[in-house]
Design a protein around this motif. Structure first.
Motif, PDB file in Angstrom:
ATOM      1  N   LYS A  55       8.132  -6.491   6.966  1.00 53.76           N
ATOM      2  CA  LYS A  55       9.159  -7.340   7.582  1.00 53.76           C
ATOM      3  C   LYS A  55       9.972  -8.101   6.539  1.00 53.76           C
ATOM      4  N   LYS A  56       9.427  -8.227   5.327  1.00 55.95           N
ATOM      5  CA  LYS A  56      10.134  -8.946   4.267  1.00 55.95           C
ATOM      6  C   LYS A  56      11.048  -8.021   3.451  1.00 55.95           C
ATOM      7  N   LEU A  57      10.992  -6.729   3.740  1.00 56.30           N
ATOM      8  CA  LEU A  57      11.795  -5.760   3.005  1.00 56.30           C
ATOM      9  C   LEU A  57      13.025  -5.368   3.816  1.00 56.30           C
ATOM     10  N   SER A  58      14.102  -5.041   3.125  1.00 55.94           N
ATOM     11  CA  SER A  58      15.275  -4.519   3.812  1.00 55.94           C
ATOM     12  C   SER A  58      14.971  -3.120   4.336  1.00 55.94           C
ATOM     13  N   GLU A  59      15.736  -2.682   5.307  1.00 55.68           N
ATOM     14  CA  GLU A  59      15.546  -1.323   5.829  1.00 55.68           C
ATOM     15  C   GLU A  59      15.728  -0.292   4.709  1.00 55.68           C
ATOM     16  N   LYS A  60      16.702  -0.516   3.855  1.00 55.75           N
ATOM     17  CA  LYS A  60      16.942   0.404   2.732  1.00 55.75           C
ATOM     18  C   LYS A  60      15.719   0.512   1.828  1.00 55.75           C
ATOM     19  N   LYS A  61      15.075  -0.622   1.541  1.00 54.26           N
ATOM     20  CA  LYS A  61      13.895  -0.630   0.667  1.00 54.26           C
ATOM     21  C   LYS A  61      12.715   0.050   1.361  1.00 54.26           C
ATOM     22  N   ARG A  62      12.549  -0.213   2.653  1.00 52.75           N
ATOM     23  CA  ARG A  62      11.457   0.450   3.392  1.00 52.75           C
ATOM     24  C   ARG A  62      11.627   1.961   3.383  1.00 52.75           C
ATOM     25  N   LEU A  63      12.858   2.399   3.607  1.00 55.56           N
ATOM     26  CA  LEU A  63      13.126   3.841   3.645  1.00 55.56           C
ATOM     27  C   LEU A  63      12.928   4.489   2.276  1.00 55.56           C
ATOM     28  N   ALA A  64      13.147   3.719   1.212  1.00 55.35           N
ATOM     29  CA  ALA A  64      12.916   4.243  -0.144  1.00 55.35           C
ATOM     30  C   ALA A  64      11.415   4.329  -0.440  1.00 55.35           C
ATOM     31  N   LEU A  65      10.658   3.338   0.026  1.00 56.24           N
ATOM     32  CA  LEU A  65       9.215   3.311  -0.241  1.00 56.24           C
ATOM     33  C   LEU A  65       8.446   4.312   0.627  1.00 56.24           C
ATOM     34  N   PHE A  66       8.965   4.620   1.788  1.00 57.94           N
ATOM     35  CA  PHE A  66       8.270   5.484   2.753  1.00 57.94           C
ATOM     36  C   PHE A  66       7.841   6.822   2.136  1.00 57.94           C
ATOM     37  N   PRO A  67       8.759   7.609   1.558  1.00 58.97           N
ATOM     38  CA  PRO A  67       8.315   8.884   0.966  1.00 58.97           C
ATOM     39  C   PRO A  67       7.461   8.697  -0.275  1.00 58.97           C
ATOM     40  N   GLU A  68       7.702   7.615  -1.022  1.00 65.71           N
ATOM     41  CA  GLU A  68       6.901   7.371  -2.225  1.00 65.71           C
ATOM     42  C   GLU A  68       5.444   7.087  -1.857  1.00 65.71           C
ATOM     43  N   ILE A  69       5.240   6.292  -0.812  1.00 62.08           N
ATOM     44  CA  ILE A  69       3.868   6.002  -0.362  1.00 62.08           C
ATOM     45  C   ILE A  69       3.186   7.289   0.067  1.00 62.08           C
ATOM     46  N   LYS A  70       3.865   8.101   0.870  1.00 64.77           N
ATOM     47  CA  LYS A  70       3.258   9.340   1.365  1.00 64.77           C
ATOM     48  C   LYS A  70       2.934  10.300   0.213  1.00 64.77           C
ATOM     49  N   GLU A  71       3.800  10.297  -0.781  1.00 67.73           N
ATOM     50  CA  GLU A  71       3.614  11.238  -1.910  1.00 67.73           C
ATOM     51  C   GLU A  71       2.510  10.781  -2.870  1.00 67.73           C
ATOM     52  N   LYS A  72       2.427   9.471  -3.117  1.00 73.50           N
ATOM     53  CA  LYS A  72       1.490   8.957  -4.125  1.00 73.50           C
ATOM     54  C   LYS A  72       0.120   8.584  -3.572  1.00 73.50           C
ATOM     55  N   ALA A  73       0.031   8.327  -2.277  1.00 69.48           N
ATOM     56  CA  ALA A  73      -1.251   7.903  -1.697  1.00 69.48           C
ATOM     57  C   ALA A  73      -2.283   9.029  -1.771  1.00 69.48           C
ATOM     58  N   LEU A  74      -3.545   8.635  -1.896  1.00 70.34           N
ATOM     59  CA  LEU A  74      -4.628   9.621  -1.808  1.00 70.34           C
ATOM     60  C   LEU A  74      -4.713  10.191  -0.393  1.00 70.34           C
ATOM     61  N   ALA A  75      -4.419   9.358   0.585  1.00 70.37           N
ATOM     62  CA  ALA A  75      -4.404   9.804   1.988  1.00 70.37           C
ATOM     63  C   ALA A  75      -3.640   8.782   2.818  1.00 70.37           C
ATOM     64  N   TRP A  76      -3.011   9.250   3.884  1.00 69.39           N
ATOM     65  CA  TRP A  76      -2.354   8.355   4.835  1.00 69.39           C
ATOM     66  C   TRP A  76      -2.409   8.992   6.214  1.00 69.39           C
ATOM     67  N   SER A  77      -2.325   8.165   7.243  1.00 65.40           N
ATOM     68  CA  SER A  77      -2.428   8.657   8.610  1.00 65.40           C
ATOM     69  C   SER A  77      -1.720   7.692   9.552  1.00 65.40           C
TER      70      SER A  77
END
Length: 209
Positions: A55-77
């Motif tokens: 909620k503290k991030l702009s939509e642009k920042k969230r959308l930038a982090l979204f693929p990075e989290i999915k790519e770098k995480a060991l697992a997500w669901s």
């Protein structure tokens, strides 16, 4: 244990565990759509800069982090509960179930689950700790909050395309003045949570006519 986010407040991870999953939810307050949860296990060797409460991030920042989290995480669901499940279980129990589903959906088993808030979903197969304001303190929970927020917002935008008269893309289903006026004017579609008071009142008026 460092995960690369200077924005986060300090947090002492529970002793005796190596692999932590963070869990958060988005969408307890809206009148429409699923409550969406995410579980994330981060890789300490692949830090992600900029993690904090979604909620503290702009939509642009969230959308930038979204693929990075999915790519770098060991697992997500992603886990969820539908409006009909919310109506049947109530929003708190549905949120707990959606969190449990997110944890169970992980491709890697965590040693410990860190849950945002002050409650732990019943029935988890691994140890868990509730962390108040966890999305500001725990990188894994921050990452989960971002995934859940981006997923749910996208679903509201899709619903907006089907029913533009309700304005879902703007208010994301929350009970704003404009949204409540739209329900009064256009009625209730299937995606609404019929046990929520503003929706219930409109349905009662429709029956009374």
């Amino acid at each position: 244990m460092k995960y690369g986010s200077k924005e986060l407040e300090s947090f002492s991870y529970p002793d005796g565990f190596q692999r932590f999953a963070g869990v958060d939810e988005v969408g307890r307050g809206p009148l429409v759509g699923d409550v969406v949860t995410a579980a994330v296990i981060l890789d300490p060797d692949r830090p992600i800069e900029g993690l904090t409460d979604s909620k503290k991030l702009s939509e642009k920042k969230r959308l930038a982090l979204f693929p990075e989290i999915k790519e770098k995480a060991l697992a997500w669901s992603i886990g969820r509960c539908s409006p009909s499940e919310i109506d049947e279980l109530n929003i708190l129990n549905a949120t707990m179930l959606a969190m449990k589903r997110a944890v169970e959906g992980l491709s890697v088993q965590p040693d410990c689950v860190l849950i945002d808030g002050n409650r732990i979903p019943p029935g988890l197969a691994v140890p868990a700790t509730a962390v108040v304001k966890g999305d500001l303190r725990v990188a894994q929970i921050s990452a989960a909050s971002i995934l859940a927020k981006v997923v749910r917002d996208a679903e509201m935008e899709e619903l907006d395309k089907q029913y533009p008269q309700f304005g879902f893309a703007r208010h994301k289903g929350y009970p704003t003045k404009v949204h409540l006026e739209a329900i009064e004017k256009y009625g209730v579609i299937d995606s609404y949570r019929k046990s929520f008071k503003p929706v219930k009142l409109v349905l009662e008026k429709m029956v009374a006519k």
